[in-house]
Design a protein around this motif. Sequence first.
Motif, PDB file in Angstrom:
ATOM      1  N   ILE A 110      25.266  81.340  42.315  1.00 47.65           N
ATOM      2  CA  ILE A 110      26.078  80.512  41.424  1.00 47.65           C
ATOM      3  C   ILE A 110      27.161  79.792  42.238  1.00 47.65           C
ATOM      4  N   ALA A 111      27.965  80.568  42.965  1.00 49.29           N
ATOM      5  CA  ALA A 111      29.123  79.994  43.660  1.00 49.29           C
ATOM      6  C   ALA A 111      28.697  79.032  44.765  1.00 49.29           C
ATOM      7  N   ALA A 112      27.793  79.490  45.640  1.00 52.86           N
ATOM      8  CA  ALA A 112      27.365  78.624  46.743  1.00 52.86           C
ATOM      9  C   ALA A 112      26.570  77.444  46.219  1.00 52.86           C
ATOM     10  N   GLY A 113      25.783  77.674  45.159  1.00 50.30           N
ATOM     11  CA  GLY A 113      24.948  76.609  44.622  1.00 50.30           C
ATOM     12  C   GLY A 113      25.744  75.427  44.122  1.00 50.30           C
ATOM     13  N   TYR A 114      26.722  75.671  43.252  1.00 50.06           N
ATOM     14  CA  TYR A 114      27.439  74.521  42.704  1.00 50.06           C
ATOM     15  C   TYR A 114      28.537  74.038  43.637  1.00 50.06           C
ATOM     16  N   GLU A 115      29.095  74.905  44.455  1.00 50.85           N
ATOM     17  CA  GLU A 115      30.172  74.491  45.351  1.00 50.85           C
ATOM     18  C   GLU A 115      29.659  73.494  46.394  1.00 50.85           C
ATOM     19  N   THR A 116      28.510  73.779  46.994  1.00 50.33           N
ATOM     20  CA  THR A 116      27.989  72.885  48.028  1.00 50.33           C
ATOM     21  C   THR A 116      27.312  71.655  47.429  1.00 50.33           C
ATOM     22  N   THR A 117      26.516  71.849  46.377  1.00 52.91           N
ATOM     23  CA  THR A 117      25.774  70.727  45.807  1.00 52.91           C
ATOM     24  C   THR A 117      26.702  69.706  45.161  1.00 52.91           C
ATOM     25  N   SER A 118      27.784  70.159  44.534  1.00 55.82           N
ATOM     26  CA  SER A 118      28.690  69.209  43.888  1.00 55.82           C
ATOM     27  C   SER A 118      29.418  68.354  44.913  1.00 55.82           C
ATOM     28  N   GLY A 119      29.730  68.928  46.068  1.00 51.62           N
ATOM     29  CA  GLY A 119      30.322  68.125  47.134  1.00 51.62           C
ATOM     30  C   GLY A 119      29.357  67.054  47.609  1.00 51.62           C
ATOM     31  N   ALA A 120      28.107  67.444  47.837  1.00 55.08           N
ATOM     32  CA  ALA A 120      27.092  66.488  48.278  1.00 55.08           C
ATOM     33  C   ALA A 120      26.862  65.408  47.227  1.00 55.08           C
ATOM     34  N   MET A 121      26.918  65.787  45.944  1.00 57.63           N
ATOM     35  CA  MET A 121      26.724  64.818  44.869  1.00 57.63           C
ATOM     36  C   MET A 121      27.829  63.756  44.902  1.00 57.63           C
ATOM     37  N   ALA A 122      29.053  64.171  45.131  1.00 57.18           N
ATOM     38  CA  ALA A 122      30.154  63.209  45.196  1.00 57.18           C
ATOM     39  C   ALA A 122      29.943  62.222  46.335  1.00 57.18           C
ATOM     40  N   TRP A 123      29.533  62.720  47.499  1.00 61.30           N
ATOM     41  CA  TRP A 123      29.305  61.821  48.635  1.00 61.30           C
ATOM     42  C   TRP A 123      28.124  60.887  48.361  1.00 61.30           C
ATOM     43  N   ALA A 124      27.105  61.371  47.648  1.00 67.17           N
ATOM     44  CA  ALA A 124      25.954  60.524  47.328  1.00 67.17           C
ATOM     45  C   ALA A 124      26.360  59.386  46.393  1.00 67.17           C
ATOM     46  N   VAL A 125      27.176  59.693  45.381  1.00 64.94           N
ATOM     47  CA  VAL A 125      27.666  58.653  44.471  1.00 64.94           C
ATOM     48  C   VAL A 125      28.503  57.642  45.257  1.00 64.94           C
ATOM     49  N   PHE A 126      29.348  58.130  46.132  1.00 63.24           N
ATOM     50  CA  PHE A 126      30.139  57.250  46.993  1.00 63.24           C
ATOM     51  C   PHE A 126      29.232  56.313  47.791  1.00 63.24           C
ATOM     52  N   ASN A 127      28.182  56.856  48.406  1.00 66.15           N
ATOM     53  CA  ASN A 127      27.283  56.036  49.213  1.00 66.15           C
ATOM     54  C   ASN A 127      26.593  54.961  48.380  1.00 66.15           C
ATOM     55  N   LEU A 128      26.145  55.325  47.191  1.00 61.25           N
ATOM     56  CA  LEU A 128      25.455  54.353  46.334  1.00 61.25           C
ATOM     57  C   LEU A 128      26.368  53.208  45.912  1.00 61.25           C
ATOM     58  N   LEU A 129      27.647  53.508  45.691  1.00 59.34           N
ATOM     59  CA  LEU A 129      28.576  52.496  45.202  1.00 59.34           C
ATOM     60  C   LEU A 129      29.268  51.734  46.335  1.00 59.34           C
ATOM     61  N   ARG A 130      29.352  52.318  47.493  1.00 59.60           N
ATOM     62  CA  ARG A 130      30.112  51.689  48.597  1.00 59.60           C
ATOM     63  C   ARG A 130      29.273  50.729  49.416  1.00 59.60           C
ATOM     64  N   HIS A 131      27.978  50.953  49.488  1.00 56.52           N
ATOM     65  CA  HIS A 131      27.138  50.158  50.384  1.00 56.52           C
ATOM     66  C   HIS A 131      26.357  49.116  49.592  1.00 56.52           C
ATOM     67  N   ASN A 132      26.506  47.875  49.993  1.00 56.68           N
ATOM     68  CA  ASN A 132      25.913  46.757  49.263  1.00 56.68           C
ATOM     69  C   ASN A 132      24.402  46.929  49.088  1.00 56.68           C
ATOM     70  N   GLY A 133      23.958  46.810  47.852  1.00 48.73           N
ATOM     71  CA  GLY A 133      22.539  46.847  47.548  1.00 48.73           C
ATOM     72  C   GLY A 133      21.949  48.227  47.392  1.00 48.73           C
ATOM     73  N   ALA A 134      22.696  49.269  47.774  1.00 50.21           N
ATOM     74  CA  ALA A 134      22.137  50.625  47.724  1.00 50.21           C
ATOM     75  C   ALA A 134      21.834  51.049  46.289  1.00 50.21           C
ATOM     76  N   TRP A 135      22.760  50.803  45.377  1.00 53.60           N
ATOM     77  CA  TRP A 135      22.574  51.176  43.972  1.00 53.60           C
ATOM     78  C   TRP A 135      21.336  50.496  43.395  1.00 53.60           C
ATOM     79  N   GLU A 136      21.252  49.190  43.594  1.00 55.72           N
ATOM     80  CA  GLU A 136      20.171  48.414  42.996  1.00 55.72           C
ATOM     81  C   GLU A 136      18.812  48.831  43.568  1.00 55.72           C
ATOM     82  N   ARG A 137      18.756  49.075  44.865  1.00 55.06           N
ATOM     83  CA  ARG A 137      17.471  49.455  45.455  1.00 55.06           C
ATOM     84  C   ARG A 137      17.059  50.862  45.021  1.00 55.06           C
ATOM     85  N   ALA A 138      18.032  51.782  44.950  1.00 53.95           N
ATOM     86  CA  ALA A 138      17.729  53.157  44.542  1.00 53.95           C
ATOM     87  C   ALA A 138      17.239  53.214  43.101  1.00 53.95           C
ATOM     88  N   GLN A 139      17.687  52.262  42.262  1.00 48.95           N
ATOM     89  CA  GLN A 139      17.220  52.217  40.874  1.00 48.95           C
ATOM     90  C   GLN A 139      15.707  51.985  40.793  1.00 48.95           C
TER      91      GLN A 139
END
Length: 394
Positions: free
Chosen positions: A227-256
């Motif tokens: 429980i603890a390791a699962g959500y603690e590590t994955t939620s951090g990675a999820m935040a960075w993934a959202v950042f990457n999709l929104l920060r880099h031009n075209g990433a969001w649209e292509r990933a869709q």
Amino acid sequence: MTPEVVRYRQADLLIGLYRRFGPVVRLGPYTYLLGPEANRFLFAHPELFEVERAFQSLVPVDGPTSLIVSDGEDHQRRRRFVQPALAHRQIAGYVPVMRANAEAAVDSWRAGEVVDAYQEFRRAIRRSTIHALFGEELAKESDFFGAHLQVLINLIDRNPAVVTLLRTLRAPAWHNAMRARRAVDAKVYQAIEAARQGGEAGAVLASLVRGDGLSDLEVRDQVVTLIAAGYETTSGAMAWAVFNLLRHNGAWERAQKDDEYLAGVVNETLRLYPPAVVSARVAAQPFEFAGKKIGQGTFLMYSPYVTHRLAEVFPDPLRFDPGRWEAKPAPHEFLPFGGGPHRCVGAGLATTELTVMLKVLLEKEKPELLPQRLTPTGLAAMRPRNGLRIRVAG
């Protein structure tokens, strides 16, 4: 303006030391084994290293029999009970739960609202992890686990020497953490007893209580760890993934439109922002590596972050490039979940959960990444210190 790639100053220092001194760097009480060849050596020779002594600081949360702090036959035996419920076929069965929790989070956002994507998905990941692995009844206590486990996580997020001092002095922070642990244990032991009596249980809990293979303490420790390791590590990675999709031009649209590209987004996120910036071992016996002698009992650190940001391993390493994953790197070159016999047992679950939740987000209108200073924190679970602020579209 928010930078395109966020740097972790402490870890960048290690890259500089690797460039200057090579793969063996002695720094204070630690010896660092850095770079791909150090990883290869470490994973190929598990008999040279102890895990239990290296991760004693995690015992207040995960317990003394957790997979994370287990060595040898004990580790292998406990892993055999956990692994079947985390096989690819089983994980595929958890996808509806992951999707439902992601949809519940995203659908609650109002147009124009500013939300912390890190905290929003952290709650969704915690609930879906508990539900998928341990059953719906325990998932109803998701907020309870979040509140009490956070007290414990805050304790072990400190320097291990500080944790030892707090414990020795019986400081208020230690007492508060132990009170939180007792509350968590009461819920978990209740679920274990119900599962042993044939009650409702998720796949992992059912596997753990099957037969007489594991004691209640061993079951408790694996449940809390996952429980603890699962959500603690994955939620951090999820935040960075959202950042990457929104920060880099075209990433969001292509990933869709392109699932293969989305898989590359997940891998690039785990490369640039691996959950564990560093991980630890203790030398079980003297050995030599790269011409340097390592004494028995030496506290050792290796770093996925360092390896992932080396140009000789990943050309132009600070460039976010989901297309680079057409060629698969070697296990000692890409190690967001560690490697060897202690590779994270939940790696497949984490990557699936990231992919499913990102797909749900991508089905919505693109939110706005607000200007902010992103500061990484956490060496065992790298996350943005102050969250990730986005504005909901509409």
